[in-house]
Every structure is written in structure tokens, then in C-alpha cells.
Enzyme design. Structure first.
Site, PDB file in Angstrom:
ATOM      1  N   LEU A  93       0.866  -1.177   0.000  1.00 10.88           N
ATOM      2  CA  LEU A  93       0.000   0.000   0.000  1.00 10.88           C
ATOM      3  C   LEU A  93       0.901   1.223   0.000  1.00 10.88           C
ATOM      4  O   LEU A  93       1.988   1.201   0.595  1.00 10.88           O
ATOM      5  CB  LEU A  93      -0.895   0.040   1.242  1.00 10.88           C
ATOM      6  CG  LEU A  93      -2.018  -0.983   1.398  1.00 10.88           C
ATOM      7  CD1 LEU A  93      -2.794  -0.700   2.686  1.00 10.88           C
ATOM      8  CD2 LEU A  93      -2.964  -0.972   0.208  1.00 10.88           C
ATOM      9  N   ASP A  94       0.467   2.302  -0.621  1.00  9.85           N
ATOM     10  CA  ASP A  94       1.212   3.543  -0.532  1.00  9.85           C
ATOM     11  C   ASP A  94       1.335   3.974   0.922  1.00  9.85           C
ATOM     12  O   ASP A  94       0.488   3.639   1.763  1.00  9.85           O
ATOM     13  CB  ASP A  94       0.509   4.649  -1.332  1.00  9.85           C
ATOM     14  CG  ASP A  94       0.522   4.391  -2.825  1.00  9.85           C
ATOM     15  OD1 ASP A  94       1.426   3.686  -3.296  1.00  9.85           O
ATOM     16  OD2 ASP A  94      -0.383   4.893  -3.519  1.00  9.85           O
ATOM     17  N   ARG A  95       2.373   4.738   1.213  1.00  9.03           N
ATOM     18  CA  ARG A  95       2.610   5.165   2.590  1.00  9.03           C
ATOM     19  C   ARG A  95       1.396   5.879   3.178  1.00  9.03           C
ATOM     20  O   ARG A  95       1.022   5.653   4.336  1.00  9.03           O
ATOM     21  CB  ARG A  95       3.831   6.100   2.642  1.00  9.03           C
ATOM     22  CG  ARG A  95       4.176   6.592   4.049  1.00  9.03           C
ATOM     23  CD  ARG A  95       5.384   7.507   4.032  1.00  9.03           C
ATOM     24  NE  ARG A  95       5.126   8.728   3.290  1.00  9.03           N
ATOM     25  CZ  ARG A  95       4.533   9.813   3.808  1.00  9.03           C
ATOM     26  NH1 ARG A  95       4.115   9.814   5.061  1.00  9.03           N
ATOM     27  NH2 ARG A  95       4.342  10.878   3.063  1.00  9.03           N
ATOM     28  N   ARG A 153      -6.227   6.246  -7.626  1.00 13.78           N
ATOM     29  CA  ARG A 153      -5.926   7.685  -7.587  1.00 13.78           C
ATOM     30  C   ARG A 153      -5.942   8.299  -8.983  1.00 13.78           C
ATOM     31  O   ARG A 153      -6.545   9.357  -9.196  1.00 13.78           O
ATOM     32  CB  ARG A 153      -4.573   7.890  -6.904  1.00 13.78           C
ATOM     33  CG  ARG A 153      -4.553   7.437  -5.452  1.00 13.78           C
ATOM     34  CD  ARG A 153      -3.149   7.315  -4.902  1.00 13.78           C
ATOM     35  NE  ARG A 153      -2.467   8.603  -4.884  1.00 13.78           N
ATOM     36  CZ  ARG A 153      -1.182   8.757  -4.600  1.00 13.78           C
ATOM     37  NH1 ARG A 153      -0.437   7.672  -4.312  1.00 13.78           N
ATOM     38  NH2 ARG A 153      -0.633   9.950  -4.595  1.00 13.78           N
TER      39      ARG A 153
END
Length: 343
Positions: free
Chosen positions: A138-140, A244
Site C-alpha cells: 500500500l502507498d505510505r 488515484r
């Protein structure tokens, strides 16, 4: 660079430790590190490998094939790290799996900027070296469910499941605007890299790979005179930054998204610690409003379907529950659509 096992990093340096996961078996070392250090170019990674990789087992080159369990370190100069969350809420654990509810702001793997403050580091500090390894990323800034394998067989099985799209994932997102339809789909090919940001992605009908996301509007509301919506997102493919960029492409960018939000230069200036104060009122949140809320897949041990869920975190709930005089109901239902996601 082969070194003695007992050698520790000298003062002013740190060693970033890696243990290759089963799903990367056979990858080139530079390709493996490219997945872990996405902000680095392939050329820079190759230089890092030639100058700074420490492995007790063998000499490593950029082209060296990696194998499960291969352990090595990258030595670099120490720098002050940003603070990151330290909690690791456990959703589920058995002999095969560890499922965590990752807080926003916690990177999964060590990077050039984050060394100690990562999910992998916290796992090793608290549970031991080989306790569990994340099976995906997962993105930060994205919060929510992270599935980890606890055995070599489990890691391999999970790797196959994610590659074969046998993992069903659902996200919750806060976007800008009021999508006119209660359900819509974005089918737009995604390619890596933009002129401004190397690690960003772009919609590209020629060079892009097939990418499709379905969206369901759970709630529309207004805050400070601006329209927003809570969405449930169903990615049918697994491209980097897919939700996104697809929301940006549809005209409803994620709240707080510095890369695909109101100004494409925000992320670059944020990374260089020179983002202007005026940007934060436009972003509205300190992180992008995306949460991995539900995941379902066959259990790697039993083969039976398992489902895990994580509730919307407090920062996103608070954004929804702020002043909202113009709230609407998706589809004209008798209750607020999506009201049950805040339990």
C-alpha cells in the site's frame, strides 16, 4: 561487496536490511530493489548495488537472480527520519497469515528516506526476523488492510493469488466533487512515469496497460461550501496508483492527493520540504483519503474463502462528520448511503 558477518555499520551510516520474499524468486536484484525503492532510477540502483550492497553469502551484482530467503543489506549515510506511526493493529493471525490494519503514514518497506519507521521493520522488532512478510503493498499515505504470509508456502501462494487476480479488494475513498451517477466505471490504460514525477503514473491509450476500476457513491456531502463524496472502489486490475489516477481522470480527485490532486507540482515541492503553506487548505487533509477496507481471497492453507475488513479510520470519519449542510443521499434512499461504513 562481501563483508564479514559481524561487521556493523560505522558511525554516521545505517544498514537497510532486506530478505527476499518468495514471490520475487528469479527476479534480477536491480528489478527487486526497483520494487522496494521506487523513487530511484534503474541506473542509480545499479550503482548502489555495485558500491553498497553487503551480503554474507555471495557477491551480488545488479543482474544476480534473487531467491526466497536471500538476506542482504544496503549501507547508506544516516539521516534524520520523519516520524511515522508505531502501532500495528492485528486484524487476524493464524499459522499461515497475519493481517494488519496499517495506519496512514507508515511505509511498508525501507526506502531511501525511511529506514526504521516501516511496517517491515516494526514486524521484525516486535515478532522476530521471519515472523511475517507483506504479500503486497500500500502507498505510505494509504491506510488499511495489509496481508502478510507467515511461511514460505504461504508467501508463495499469496504471491500467485495476487498475480492471478484471485484477490478481491475494496477501498473507501473521499473525492472532490459530486459524481452525477451512483455507480460509474473508469476504463483507462495506465503507463508509468510523467514528465514531472518519475514514480507517478499517467493515462496513456498507446503505452498504457489495461486498467479498470468500478466506483459506487456511498454518500455525497458539502463541506465549507465545496462538494465531496464517499466512494467504494473496486479495482479490477492492480496497477500502481490505479484508484488515484482513475479518479483524477474522471474529474473527482482524491481529497489530499499531492500527486494527482489540484496541482501537479505539490508532490515535488512536498518531497523537497518546500510546499507552500497555501497548499494545505486546497489539499484539506495531510494525506490522501484512501483506505483499504476489505479483502477476500482463498486461504493459502485450507483453500476456503476468507474475508477481512477494516473500518474507516478516524481522520477520514472526522472529515465526513464535519459541517455538511448540503448533504444528499445517493440514489434517493431513505437513509444515508454508506452510513454503515463508519461502525
Amino acid at each position: 561487496m562481501h563483508r564479514a558477518p559481524q561487521e556493523e555499520a560505522p558511525e554516521g551510516y545505517v544498514d537497510i536490511r532486506y530478505v527476499v520474499e518468495p514471490n520475487y524468486a528469479g527476479w534480477r536484484l536491480d528489478a527487486y530493489l526497483g520494487e522496494k525503492l521506487r523513487r530511484m532510477t534503474r541506473e542509480r540502483l545499479q550503482g548502489v548495488i555495485l558500491r553498497g550492497v553487503i551480503c554474507e553469502e555471495r557477491r551480488l551484482k545488479p543482474s544476480t537472480p534473487v531467491y526466497p530467503g536471500l538476506a542482504f543489506r544496503i549501507r547508506r549515510r544516516a539521516s534524520e527520519e520523519p516520524d511515522t506511526p508505531t502501532e500495528l493493529p492485528v486484524v487476524f493471525q493464524d499459522d499461515w497469515l497475519l493481517v494488519l490494519d496499517k495506519p496512514a503514514g507508515l511505509p511498508i518497506h525501507p526506502t531511501a528516506r525511511y529506514h526504521k519507521g516501516t511496517l517491515v521493520t516494526l514486524l521484525r522488532e516486535r515478532f522476530g526476523e521471519r515472523f511475517a512478510e507483506p504479500a503486497h503493498r500500500l502507498d505510505r499515505e494509504t491506510s488499511g488492510l495489509v496481508v502478510c504470509g507467515r511461511t514460505t508456502a504461504s508467501c508463495r501462494a499469496l504471491g500467485r493469488l495476487f498475480v492471478s487476480r484471485d484477490v478481491h479488494k475494496e477501498y473507501l475513498a473521499l473525492c472532490e466533487g459530486h459524481p452525477p451517477e451512483d455507480a460509474f466505471t473508469v476504463d483507462a490504460p495506465i503507463a508509468e512515469g510523467t514528465e514531472l514525477i518519475r514514480i507517478a503514473v499517467r493515462i496513456d491509450p498507446v503505452e498504457g496497460k489495461e486498467s479498470r476500476t468500478r466506483f459506487q457513491v456511498l454518500q455525497r456531502f458539502t463541506r465549507d461550501g465545496a462538494p465531496f463524496a464517499l466512494l467504494r472502489c473496486f479495482p479490477e486490475t492492480g496497477r500502481q496508483h490505479q484508484i488515484r489516477i482513475h479518479l483524477h481522470h474522471a474529474g473527482f480527485p482524491l481529497v489530499g492527493d499531492k500527486m494527482y490532486g489540484p496541482d501537479p507540482g505539490y508532490f515535488d515541492r512536498f518531497s523537497k520540504h518546500c510546499l507552500e503553506p497555501e497548499a494545505w487548505p486546497r489539499l484539506r487533509l495531510p494525506r490522501h483519503a484512501l483506505h483499504a477496507a476489505r479483502i477476500a481471497f482463498p486461504h493459502p492453507g485450507s483453500g476456503q474463502a476468507v474475508v477481512f475488513e477494516a473500518p474507516l479510520p478516524a481522520d477520514l470519519t472526522a472529515f465526513i462528520e464535519g459541517p455538511r449542510p448540503g448533504m444528499e443521499r445517493a440514489g434517493g434512499q431513505g437513509r444515508e448511503a454508506g452510513g454503515d461504513v463508519r461502525r
